[in-house]
Design an enzyme around this catalytic site. Structure first.
Site, PDB file in Angstrom:
ATOM      1  CG  ASN A  70      -8.681 -23.784   3.851  1.00  0.00           C
ATOM      2  OD1 ASN A  70      -7.813 -22.998   4.250  1.00  0.00           O
ATOM      3  ND2 ASN A  70      -9.621 -23.413   3.015  1.00  0.00           N
ATOM      4  CD  GLU A  85      -6.614 -12.730   0.490  1.00  0.00           C
ATOM      5  OE1 GLU A  85      -7.751 -13.086   0.127  1.00  0.00           O
ATOM      6  OE2 GLU A  85      -5.892 -11.993  -0.190  1.00  0.00           O
ATOM      7  CD  GLU A 100      -2.482 -13.425   0.994  1.00  0.00           C
ATOM      8  OE1 GLU A 100      -2.794 -14.587   0.710  1.00  0.00           O
ATOM      9  OE2 GLU A 100      -2.146 -13.062   2.128  1.00  0.00           O
ATOM     10  CB  CYS A 118     -11.766 -19.066   1.160  1.00  0.00           C
ATOM     11  SG  CYS A 118     -10.360 -19.252   0.064  1.00  0.00           S
TER      12      CYS A 118
HETATM   13  P1  NAD Z   1     -10.132 -19.141  11.898  1.00  0.00           P
HETATM   14  O1  NAD Z   1     -10.500 -17.729  11.655  1.00  0.00           O
HETATM   15  O2  NAD Z   1     -10.836 -19.888  12.972  1.00  0.00           O
HETATM   16  O3  NAD Z   1      -8.567 -19.254  12.256  1.00  0.00           O
HETATM   17  C1  NAD Z   1      -7.579 -18.733  11.406  1.00  0.00           C
HETATM   18  C2  NAD Z   1      -6.301 -18.476  12.190  1.00  0.00           C
HETATM   19  O4  NAD Z   1      -6.537 -17.403  13.104  1.00  0.00           O
HETATM   20  C3  NAD Z   1      -5.841 -19.662  13.036  1.00  0.00           C
HETATM   21  O5  NAD Z   1      -4.433 -19.745  12.973  1.00  0.00           O
HETATM   22  C4  NAD Z   1      -6.306 -19.278  14.433  1.00  0.00           C
HETATM   23  O6  NAD Z   1      -5.548 -19.867  15.476  1.00  0.00           O
HETATM   24  C5  NAD Z   1      -6.106 -17.781  14.410  1.00  0.00           C
HETATM   25  N1  NAD Z   1      -6.918 -17.028  15.378  1.00  0.00           N
HETATM   26  C6  NAD Z   1      -8.124 -17.344  15.888  1.00  0.00           C
HETATM   27  N2  NAD Z   1      -8.544 -16.364  16.728  1.00  0.00           N
HETATM   28  C7  NAD Z   1      -7.585 -15.399  16.748  1.00  0.00           C
HETATM   29  C8  NAD Z   1      -7.439 -14.148  17.413  1.00  0.00           C
HETATM   30  N3  NAD Z   1      -8.368 -13.682  18.246  1.00  0.00           N
HETATM   31  N4  NAD Z   1      -6.323 -13.426  17.179  1.00  0.00           N
HETATM   32  C9  NAD Z   1      -5.362 -13.873  16.325  1.00  0.00           C
HETATM   33  N5  NAD Z   1      -5.444 -15.068  15.678  1.00  0.00           N
HETATM   34  C10 NAD Z   1      -6.542 -15.819  15.877  1.00  0.00           C
HETATM   35  O7  NAD Z   1     -10.268 -19.898  10.485  1.00  0.00           O
HETATM   36  P2  NAD Z   1     -10.066 -21.439  10.136  1.00  0.00           P
HETATM   37  O8  NAD Z   1     -11.205 -22.246  10.686  1.00  0.00           O
HETATM   38  O9  NAD Z   1      -8.681 -21.877  10.431  1.00  0.00           O
HETATM   39  O10 NAD Z   1     -10.182 -21.402   8.548  1.00  0.00           O
HETATM   40  C11 NAD Z   1     -11.396 -21.334   7.874  1.00  0.00           C
HETATM   41  C12 NAD Z   1     -11.697 -19.925   7.404  1.00  0.00           C
HETATM   42  O11 NAD Z   1     -10.612 -19.430   6.629  1.00  0.00           O
HETATM   43  C13 NAD Z   1     -12.898 -19.876   6.470  1.00  0.00           C
HETATM   44  O12 NAD Z   1     -13.688 -18.770   6.815  1.00  0.00           O
HETATM   45  C14 NAD Z   1     -12.287 -19.687   5.095  1.00  0.00           C
HETATM   46  O13 NAD Z   1     -13.136 -19.080   4.156  1.00  0.00           O
HETATM   47  C15 NAD Z   1     -11.087 -18.854   5.418  1.00  0.00           C
HETATM   48  N6  NAD Z   1     -10.075 -18.951   4.376  1.00  0.00           N
HETATM   49  C16 NAD Z   1      -9.923 -17.863   3.566  1.00  0.00           C
HETATM   50  C17 NAD Z   1      -9.009 -17.915   2.519  1.00  0.00           C
HETATM   51  C18 NAD Z   1      -8.828 -16.722   1.616  1.00  0.00           C
HETATM   52  O14 NAD Z   1      -7.774 -16.633   1.009  1.00  0.00           O
HETATM   53  N7  NAD Z   1      -9.787 -15.826   1.499  1.00  0.00           N
HETATM   54  C19 NAD Z   1      -8.226 -19.060   2.323  1.00  0.00           C
HETATM   55  C20 NAD Z   1      -8.402 -20.136   3.180  1.00  0.00           C
HETATM   56  C21 NAD Z   1      -9.341 -20.072   4.217  1.00  0.00           C
END
Ligand code: NAD
Length: 494
Positions: A150, A247, A461, A281
């Site tokens: 995102n 995060e 971060e 997020c």
């Molecule tokens: P996601 O958890 O589905 O995926 C994030 C990343 O993890 C992707 O690159 C994915 O390929 C990888 N991944 C998935 N399964 C994995 C595994 N088993 N082992 C290692 N890597 C794996 O999240 P998303 O849909 O891409 O993003 C949305 C989420 O991200 C929301 O929950 C949002 O709140 C969070 N987010 C948090 C922040 C923050 O700074 N706190 C910032 C942006 C987004």
């Protein structure tokens, strides 16, 4: 377009020979490109390249590393519009927000670059005579970076730029929903003069991500994504004794008290809840209204929400872009059903947009639920879409108690003109970030960013705190007394 992995300074396909397609979420007829669906083999090759590069990169003086990162910032300035347009096409956020995303990376580059001339340690007196105590920040080694889609340029930059300034090398597994942006960023990094193997990009899904987490030569994992995946990664890192910074998700409350600047609060809620189509997020997902103003506020909020322009973010008039993919669209629909089943009152939206300009994309109408109670799933769980729930309270104390009824603790906000109420909220809201008279979104690159409870695992971060993630401390004792001095034992002062 064919996108590749970037390993050891070379663009290459996956050894698996597998690919995935990436399409524009506003118009799925528009194919952005195909990208490698990588496996553990590709990760191993990238880690090897990063290990080799580490031997030299860690010895480049930090101010020099900072100068290279400054050049990354300069190139991002030059290519800002091009990158923003590519981002909107790839993941949908309106252009104005995509420009902000690139700007955040520029700010991060310049901040991190300057840190190359600081990276301060501490000098402290020794408890023994003729002895000095020092401490230095050391790089950690090969860092595995895994990111969400995102903020496809900003979030990776928060991790990669400080990691490089600190002398680490990186293997980055970007999101499969934003691979093109990742390659554009890698291009910029290479053009700025970052040596081969210092940053490596391996595309793919959970398989590649997990291989990165499990690789024994990767010393640290920095992850941004959902709480469910983050917890899984943390459990592996725990077993392998790796440093791990997480995060994760949020369910961010915004409180409006009766004395709040009304118009400002309305504007803030609209931006906080529906900016980036609620796919942040830090999105405002729980609106907590004092009963005295609730009815009027909700009425006006619904009017404004219905008037928001939803569409393709490349149109400068659009305020709310598409949802990232079909799976996420279905997830939002299931939360709307759950809200209705649990007794919440749907005020606006609640459905897909499918006609005319929406026919080929993933669009959802901005949605507001009233009568939401803390027991409902739409109050408790991160929806990651344009869905706002409204809960009415009778006092500031109740507002804070309701806000804190959450497994998450990322961002929070209060609108009030009463300084006492504002400071009570700052003190009592359980969140890593609290805004006063501003919505829950709007982090600045030079301030710590992160959350408590289900959102994070104690790291921050951004700002000066990110350098704690990407360094290890080396403590040094220099004894120039010419004799054996035993700490805690030779306590004589002469
Ligand atoms: P996601 O958890 O589905 O995926 C994030 C990343 O993890 C992707 O690159 C994915 O390929 C990888 N991944 C998935 N399964 C994995 C595994 N088993 N082992 C290692 N890597 C794996 O999240 P998303 O849909 O891409 O993003 C949305 C989420 O991200 C929301 O929950 C949002 O709140 C969070 N987010 C948090 C922040 C923050 O700074 N706190 C910032 C942006 C987004």
């Amino acid at each position: 377009m064919e996108g590749y992995n970037y390993i050891g300074g070379r663009w290459c396909p996956s050894r698996s020979g597998r690919w995935f397609d990436k399409r524009n979420p506003a118009d799925t007829r528009d194919l952005i490109g195909r990208f490698p669906l990588s496996s553990a083999e590709d990760i191993a090759e990238a880690v090897e390249a990063a290990q080799q590069a580490y031997a030299r990169w860690r010895l480049v003086p930090a101010p020099r590393r900072g100068e290279i990162v400054r050049r990354i910032g300069d190139l991002l300035v030059q290519r800002k519009e091009e990158l923003a347009r590519a981002m909107t096409r790839e993941m949908g956020k309106p252009l104005v927000e995509a420009r902000g995303d690139v700007q955040e990376a520029i700010d991060t580059a310049y901040y991190a670059a300057a840190e190359g001339r600081r990276l301060f340690g501490y000098n402290t007196p020794s408890e023994l005579p003729n002895k000095v105590n020092l401490s230095f920040r050391m790089p950690v080694g090969v860092c595995g970076i895994i990111t969400a889609w995102n903020f496809p340029i900003a979030v990776p930059s928060w991790k990669i730029f400080p990691a490089l300034v600190c002398g680490n090398t990186v293997v980055w597994k970007p999101s499969e929903d934003a691979p093109h942006c990742a390659n554009l960023l890698a291009e910029v990094v290479a053009e700025a003069g970052v040596p081969e193997g210092v940053l490596n990009v391996v595309h793919g899904d959970a398989e590649a991500g997990e291989a990165l987490v499990r690789h024994p030569a990767v010393r640290l994992i920095a992850f941004t994504g959902s709480t469910v995946v983050g917890r899984h990664i943390a459990s592996i890192c725990g077993q392998l004794n790796k440093k791990c910074s997480l995060e994760m998700g949020g369910k961010n409350p915004l409180i409006v008290l009766p004395d709040a600047p009304f118009e400002l609060a309305l504007e803030g809620v609209l931006w906080g809840a529906f900016g980036t189509t609620g796919q942040r997020c830090t999105a405002t997902s729980r609106l907590i209204l004092h009963r005295d103003i609730a009815e009027t506020f909700v009425e006006q909020l619904c009017q404004r929400t219905s008037a928001l322009r939803v569409g393709n973010g490349l149109d400068e008039h659009v305020q709310v872009g598409p949802i990232i993919n079909e799976r996420q669209l279905q997830r939002i629909e299931s939360y709307v059903r759950s809200g209705l089943e649990e007794g919440a009152r749907l005020l606006v939206g609640g459905h897909r947009l499918t006609d005319g300009e929406y026919a080929h994309g993933f669009f959802f109408a901005p949605t507001i639920f009233a009568d939401v109670t803390p027991r409902m799933r739409i109050f408790r769980e991160e929806i990651f879409g344009p869905v706002l729930s409204v809960t009415v309270v009778d006092s500031l104390d109740e507002a804070i108690a309701v806000a804190n009824q959450s497994d998450y603790g990322l961002s929070s906000s209060i609108y009030t003109r009463d300084i006492t109420a504002a400071f009570q909220a700052i003190r009592d809201l359980e969140a890593g970030i609290t805004y006063v008279n501003a919505p829950t979104i709007g982090a600045e690159a030079h301030m710590p960013f992160g959350g408590i409870k289900g959102t994070g695992n104690g790291h921050r971060e951004g700002g000066w705190t990110v350098f704690d993630i990407f360094t290890e401390w080396k403590t040094v004792y220099i004894d120039y007394s010419g004799r054996l001095q035993r700490a805690q034992i030779d306590t004589e002062t002469s």
